[in-house]
Design a protein around this motif. Sequence first.
Motif, PDB file in Angstrom:
ATOM      1  N   LEU A   1       4.755   2.685 -83.024  1.00 30.05           N
ATOM      2  CA  LEU A   1       5.161   2.982 -81.651  1.00 30.05           C
ATOM      3  C   LEU A   1       5.284   1.701 -80.835  1.00 30.05           C
ATOM      4  N   LEU A   2       4.313   0.814 -80.960  1.00 32.66           N
ATOM      5  CA  LEU A   2       4.356  -0.433 -80.193  1.00 32.66           C
ATOM      6  C   LEU A   2       5.526  -1.319 -80.621  1.00 32.66           C
ATOM      7  N   MET A   3       5.817  -1.359 -81.914  1.00 32.30           N
ATOM      8  CA  MET A   3       6.941  -2.175 -82.380  1.00 32.30           C
ATOM      9  C   MET A   3       8.266  -1.630 -81.864  1.00 32.30           C
ATOM     10  N   VAL A   4       8.402  -0.310 -81.845  1.00 30.21           N
ATOM     11  CA  VAL A   4       9.633   0.293 -81.321  1.00 30.21           C
ATOM     12  C   VAL A   4       9.769   0.030 -79.825  1.00 30.21           C
ATOM     13  N   VAL A   5       8.680   0.179 -79.094  1.00 30.62           N
ATOM     14  CA  VAL A   5       8.730  -0.030 -77.641  1.00 30.62           C
ATOM     15  C   VAL A   5       9.058  -1.483 -77.314  1.00 30.62           C
ATOM     16  N   CYS A   6       8.409  -2.422 -77.998  1.00 29.73           N
ATOM     17  CA  CYS A   6       8.635  -3.838 -77.692  1.00 29.73           C
ATOM     18  C   CYS A   6      10.041  -4.287 -78.067  1.00 29.73           C
ATOM     19  N   SER A   7      10.532  -3.839 -79.214  1.00 28.66           N
ATOM     20  CA  SER A   7      11.828  -4.336 -79.695  1.00 28.66           C
ATOM     21  C   SER A   7      13.003  -3.610 -79.070  1.00 28.66           C
ATOM     22  N   GLN A   8      12.836  -2.353 -78.689  1.00 33.89           N
ATOM     23  CA  GLN A   8      13.963  -1.567 -78.204  1.00 33.89           C
ATOM     24  C   GLN A   8      13.845  -1.247 -76.714  1.00 33.89           C
ATOM     25  N   HIS A   9      12.772  -0.611 -76.298  1.00 36.72           N
ATOM     26  CA  HIS A   9      12.671  -0.166 -74.910  1.00 36.72           C
ATOM     27  C   HIS A   9      12.435  -1.329 -73.945  1.00 36.72           C
ATOM     28  N   LEU A  10      11.647  -2.330 -74.358  1.00 39.32           N
ATOM     29  CA  LEU A  10      11.375  -3.475 -73.496  1.00 39.32           C
ATOM     30  C   LEU A  10      12.183  -4.701 -73.889  1.00 39.32           C
ATOM     31  N   GLY A  11      13.135  -4.527 -74.791  1.00 42.67           N
ATOM     32  CA  GLY A  11      13.910  -5.677 -75.243  1.00 42.67           C
ATOM     33  C   GLY A  11      14.772  -6.277 -74.162  1.00 42.67           C
ATOM     34  N   ALA A  12      15.110  -5.496 -73.140  1.00 37.65           N
ATOM     35  CA  ALA A  12      15.961  -6.003 -72.059  1.00 37.65           C
ATOM     36  C   ALA A  12      15.168  -6.699 -70.965  1.00 37.65           C
ATOM     37  N   ARG A  13      13.847  -6.653 -71.034  1.00 33.69           N
ATOM     38  CA  ARG A  13      13.040  -7.281 -69.990  1.00 33.69           C
ATOM     39  C   ARG A  13      12.976  -8.788 -70.235  1.00 33.69           C
ATOM     40  N   LEU A  14      13.496  -9.553 -69.286  1.00 33.73           N
ATOM     41  CA  LEU A  14      13.520 -11.001 -69.402  1.00 33.73           C
ATOM     42  C   LEU A  14      12.404 -11.608 -68.574  1.00 33.73           C
ATOM     43  N   LEU A  15      11.725 -12.576 -69.156  1.00 33.79           N
ATOM     44  CA  LEU A  15      10.654 -13.282 -68.461  1.00 33.79           C
ATOM     45  C   LEU A  15      10.960 -14.770 -68.472  1.00 33.79           C
ATOM     46  N   PRO A  16      10.546 -15.495 -67.433  1.00 34.29           N
ATOM     47  CA  PRO A  16      10.754 -16.955 -67.436  1.00 34.29           C
ATOM     48  C   PRO A  16       9.866 -17.616 -68.483  1.00 34.29           C
ATOM     49  N   PRO A  17      10.245 -18.803 -68.973  1.00 31.97           N
ATOM     50  CA  PRO A  17       9.404 -19.478 -69.977  1.00 31.97           C
ATOM     51  C   PRO A  17       8.007 -19.771 -69.465  1.00 31.97           C
ATOM     52  N   HIS A  18       7.862 -20.069 -68.159  1.00 32.56           N
ATOM     53  CA  HIS A  18       6.549 -20.348 -67.571  1.00 32.56           C
ATOM     54  C   HIS A  18       6.367 -19.430 -66.363  1.00 32.56           C
ATOM     55  N   PRO A  19       5.938 -18.186 -66.587  1.00 25.08           N
ATOM     56  CA  PRO A  19       5.854 -17.227 -65.472  1.00 25.08           C
ATOM     57  C   PRO A  19       4.828 -17.604 -64.425  1.00 25.08           C
ATOM     58  N   TRP A  20       3.876 -18.489 -64.763  1.00 30.35           N
ATOM     59  CA  TRP A  20       2.849 -18.845 -63.794  1.00 30.35           C
ATOM     60  C   TRP A  20       3.346 -19.900 -62.787  1.00 30.35           C
ATOM     61  N   ARG A  21       4.525 -20.497 -63.077  1.00 36.66           N
ATOM     62  CA  ARG A  21       5.085 -21.475 -62.158  1.00 36.66           C
ATOM     63  C   ARG A  21       6.059 -20.780 -61.195  1.00 36.66           C
ATOM     64  N   ARG A  22       6.154 -21.306 -59.999  1.00 35.32           N
ATOM     65  CA  ARG A  22       7.067 -20.744 -59.030  1.00 35.32           C
ATOM     66  C   ARG A  22       8.501 -21.135 -59.397  1.00 35.32           C
ATOM     67  N   ALA A  23       9.379 -20.148 -59.356  1.00 34.78           N
ATOM     68  CA  ALA A  23      10.763 -20.387 -59.755  1.00 34.78           C
ATOM     69  C   ALA A  23      11.436 -21.349 -58.787  1.00 34.78           C
ATOM     70  N   SER A  24      12.272 -22.199 -59.332  1.00 33.35           N
ATOM     71  CA  SER A  24      13.015 -23.168 -58.541  1.00 33.35           C
ATOM     72  C   SER A  24      14.497 -22.853 -58.622  1.00 33.35           C
ATOM     73  N   THR A  25      15.166 -23.013 -57.504  1.00 33.01           N
ATOM     74  CA  THR A  25      16.598 -22.698 -57.488  1.00 33.01           C
ATOM     75  C   THR A  25      17.393 -23.658 -58.349  1.00 33.01           C
ATOM     76  N   SER A  26      16.884 -24.874 -58.553  1.00 34.08           N
ATOM     77  CA  SER A  26      17.592 -25.864 -59.356  1.00 34.08           C
ATOM     78  C   SER A  26      17.166 -25.862 -60.813  1.00 34.08           C
ATOM     79  N   SER A  27      16.295 -24.957 -61.191  1.00 34.89           N
ATOM     80  CA  SER A  27      15.805 -24.927 -62.576  1.00 34.89           C
ATOM     81  C   SER A  27      16.898 -24.447 -63.519  1.00 34.89           C
ATOM     82  N   THR A  28      16.959 -25.108 -64.669  1.00 42.64           N
ATOM     83  CA  THR A  28      17.955 -24.749 -65.680  1.00 42.64           C
ATOM     84  C   THR A  28      17.370 -23.886 -66.785  1.00 42.64           C
ATOM     85  N   HIS A  29      16.098 -23.533 -66.687  1.00 47.93           N
ATOM     86  CA  HIS A  29      15.468 -22.731 -67.718  1.00 47.93           C
ATOM     87  C   HIS A  29      16.035 -21.314 -67.717  1.00 47.93           C
TER      88      HIS A  29
END
Length: 608
Positions: free
Chosen positions: A229-257
């Motif tokens: 169940l967890l593998m299906v949820v992570c790969s299919q249902h949550l596959g579209a959820r995008l996270l920044p490489p460093h979520p603990w840092r504040r996003a910058s408008t000039s960032s290329t990440h």
Amino acid sequence: MSRSPPNAIQLRSVGSQGTMASLPQPSAVRNPSSHSWASVCGCPPWGLSCLLALQHILVLASLLCASHLLLLQSLPAGGPSFSPAQLLASSLFSCGVSTALQTWMGSRLPLIQAPSLEFLIPGLVLTSQKLPLTTRTPGNSSLVLRLCGGPGCHGLELWNPSLREVSGAVVVSGLLQVMLGLFGGPGHLFPHCGPLVLAPSLVVAGLSAHREVALFCSAHWGLASLLILLMVVCSQHLGARLLPPHPWRRASTSSTHTHIPVFRLLSVLIPVACVWIISALLGLSITPRELSAEAPWVWLPHPAEWDWPLLTPRALAAGISMALAASTSSLGCYALCGQLLHLPSPPPHACSRGLSLEGLGSVLAGLLGSPMGTASSFPNVGTVSLLQAGSRRVAHLVGLLCVVLGLSPRLVQLLTTIPLPVLGGVLGVTQAVVLSTGFSSFHLADIDSGRNVFIVGFSIFMALLLPRWFREAPVLLSTGWSPLDVLLRSLLTEPIFLAGLLGFLLENTIPGTQLERGLGQGLPSSFTAQEVRTPQKSREKPAQEYELPFSIQNLCLCIPQPLRCLCPLPEDSGNEEGVPSEPGETADLLPGFGEQCPGSSREEVRSQ
């Protein structure tokens, strides 16, 4: 350069002469939830590469523990004079060496070498000749053959000879695969193989492990269901959820990440870690008795550690069966991996080199005392499809980790603490992906043709029926000569070999047009229906991915003429100006990394 159709896949080759310009990607490719493959330049970052490699190690551990556990359970009661963890370590060491060779100068695809189940069936047949058989039904799984372990049975004195004989069969299979590759066996067969040969083999490859998956999941269906169940949820249902490489840092408008689909890329690691922790808290992480023993921390695998492999006529017969089944499976893996990476079908020279180096890996495994050879792993190819990420860098890291783990049996023993339901769940999901890719290959041929419908149905059904019938037959097949019995029983219980053989015979004996068979304009490729519609220049650069590394391309001039099948043909190599171009990194399937890798130089590619 002309714009591709809306659903086309953009493929970029890195490191070739003249970097391709960035192509505007359609919205379907940029959407992570889409089932399209985004093939862009560059490698994943080193941190992400290590996490991807760790997931492949977990899948490899599932195959490693499954194959050795089933084989050791078939031996008489007692135990060997050495730790079973050393068997696992020797097998893992040979898998690491074979993986590194395969990605460096073999097929050049990011394929992980593992102790394939195609080696398990002949090994079980070989050991079953020693003692009378009994059957048992573990839980609600299928019947499993077990050897007699009663008072009248022999014990410790049969362990080492049985394992030595299986190791001898592995050495024989490796030598035969080396010969098949050196003499260009794939080059003679590929012109006669089409989608109706490959697709049934992939379908049967996905279905053939259902007994082993049910056996391990039956140890605790709750944990197995939670993992799936967890593998299906992570790969299919949550596959579209995008996270920044460093979520603990504040996003910058000039960032290329670029944001990363973390849940999809870690859809093996996250579920396995969660279920492993839950099972440990509940006290359900129990190491199988057959794999539990004291093991040294540091150990150098070397030939004749427990005596040399035993070469007998029966071992020769089992080795022939192993070679044929493993070669059929590996060729299917090459074609499947190329399809997933949106590369042209592997050319004969790449397949010949791949088979030869897989054979060397099996020879090494047999000499080290392992009862399992090495072959391209279908579950790991399924993992590439599940994660939508494939890279030579990741494959090299997997090979390095396997070699390091192979030097420490105590560390390898940590893999045996993974609960059996977790191993079964991982194999179940990855095999299901292989099964689905087999079905998706049918559209390349005219599936509405009565001829093709018969070939597909007959090949799949008979490949699953014959092994089942031979396992449950009240009287075992007996010709009066033991080696012939071993050969026939091994071949007739290998589902992948039967599917490939039946599909090949029917495809080439039943009349049909080239278009009906999915062979396009007669090109020797399983995916020519797609390749014919692709412009020639668009196929040249991806085809360079199969060429030898730039540092050893000149060695082809020193190879004797009979072995030139290992090298690309002169018209296949080089660019338009006739200058040999260097193959680059296999295209990764990570959306968004294209912006982070502007045109790479030849020196950068060489350093990888």
